[in-house]
Scaffold this motif. Structure first.
Motif, mmCIF file in Angstrom:
data_model
loop_
_atom_site.group_PDB
_atom_site.id
_atom_site.type_symbol
_atom_site.label_atom_id
_atom_site.label_comp_id
_atom_site.label_asym_id
_atom_site.label_seq_id
_atom_site.Cartn_x
_atom_site.Cartn_y
_atom_site.Cartn_z
ATOM 1 N N THR A 143 0.858 -1.190 0.000
ATOM 2 C CA THR A 143 0.000 0.000 0.000
ATOM 3 C C THR A 143 0.888 1.232 0.000
ATOM 4 O O THR A 143 1.825 1.324 0.799
ATOM 5 C CB THR A 143 -0.912 0.026 1.238
ATOM 6 N N THR A 160 -3.699 0.458 -2.860
ATOM 7 C CA THR A 160 -3.340 -0.870 -2.371
ATOM 8 C C THR A 160 -3.312 -1.831 -3.552
ATOM 9 O O THR A 160 -4.275 -1.913 -4.319
ATOM 10 C CB THR A 160 -4.347 -1.344 -1.314
ATOM 11 N N SER A 193 -6.560 -4.304 1.786
ATOM 12 C CA SER A 193 -5.374 -5.096 1.471
ATOM 13 C C SER A 193 -5.698 -6.585 1.432
ATOM 14 O O SER A 193 -5.247 -7.314 0.533
ATOM 15 C CB SER A 193 -4.285 -4.821 2.510
#
Length: 325
Positions: A143, A160, A193
């Protein structure tokens, strides 16, 4: 025009690159160093990513091939999970060019101005540290959050990204989720994520299966790392002779496989730690063939023998020898 905020961001980067602290050796600082000293970029310069012509974009899509179609379901699922929170989804090729996109119509104009659109070139060489370009440069999930970006104009973004490797273990594409929301929390970034990594794994696994349509796909033995991301996507393709004909990047890393190793005949049983003598292999294969024939015939020995092309008496002898009678 250079704003005060842009100038402060540039000073912040320069200070970090000049620092001798441990933090200055981080992966982020290494990317900033590449951006400034290897690529000669300036944090306060740039009007937005270069954009390909329609013809060039179509050529990029053609180079990526069937992976774009393979990714559709996973991209749709990912967008359904995070699109309502002001995020857009990009599928970019290994050259950092987004070739497919998902986004809310209400946000399209803003994302278009930022360059989060198909055909924009997000390579680290052109844009400095950014989600797509840096994930490709480092071949890992990451990220890049707001002022971690190299370009001052990109510091409103949180990006991300997770990589997708092809059936030979080579980087093929990345999936990116980007947002410009000011209220994006660290916890939500962590959830994004996880979702991006899961989408990338799904695309990678489906692409691997499609690359070996006639093979049996098995999961490599994970050992002590059975819960790691690498173990969860460690796939092996095995042909009808029980020889390994392919391995995903995770499987290659987990088992130490190389292209040379996979180009030579490699028994799956040996690789999976199930090695036994050839005589034992033959007996197990014969036993399995007989049991399958009996299952198809509903236990009728005569029908099973006919299916196997042997006499009823021969089958009875084999059943007795193998302890199946």
């Amino acid at each position: 025009m250079v704003t005060l905020q842009s100038g402060l961001h540039a000073e912040y980067i320069e200070s970090a690159l000049s620092s001798g602290s441990a933090a200055a050796q981080s992966a982020l600082i290494a990317s900033w160093r590449r951006s400034m000293r290897l690529y000669g970029l300036n944090p306060v310069e740039g009007k937005g990513p270069n954009v390909l012509t329609e013809q060039e974009l179509n050529q990029a899509r053609e180079r990526l091939g069937s992976l774009i179609m393979t990714a559709q379901t996973s991209l749709d699922r990912l967008y359904a999970a995070v699109g309502g929170a002001g995020c857009c989804i990009l599928l970019a090729d290994k050259n950092s060019i987004p070739v497919d996109r998902r986004g809310c119509v209400a946000d399209d104009e803003a994302f278009y101005r930022m360059g989060l659109w198909t055909g924009a070139v997000w390579s680290e060489e052109c844009e400095g540290t950014n989600g797509i370009g840096t994930a490709i440069a480092e071949q890992r999930a990451l990220t890049i959050h707001r002022d971690q970006h190299f370009r001052s104009r990109n510091t409103a973004l949180s990006c991300t990204v997770a990589p997708i490797f092809d059936h030979r273990g080579r980087l093929a594409a990345v999936i990116d989720v980007s947002s410009a929301r000011h209220d994006l929390t660290d916890d939500f970034v962590k959830l994004i994520s996880i979702a991006v990594a899961d989408a990338a794994r799904r695309v990678e696994a489906e692409n691997f299966r499609l690359a070996f349509p006639k093979a049996r796909i098995v999961l490599a033995p994970p050992g002590d790392n059975w819960m790691s991301e690498r173990a969860l996507n460690a796939l092996i393709a095995v042909d009808e002779d029980d020889l390994v004909i392919g391995a995903s990047r995770s499987a290659r890393q987990l088992l130490g496989l190389t292209d040379d190793a996979l180009n030579a005949p490699l028994p799956a049983a040996d690789l999976l730690g199930q090695h036994q003598s050839a005589a034992r292999d033959f007996a197990m294969a014969e036993r399995g063939a007989i049991q399958r024939a009996l299952a198809r015939s509903g236990g009728n020995v005569s029908a099973a023998a006919a299916d196997m092309g042997i006499s009823r008496a021969t089958l009875h002898r084999k059943l007795k020898r193998l302890g199946l009678s």
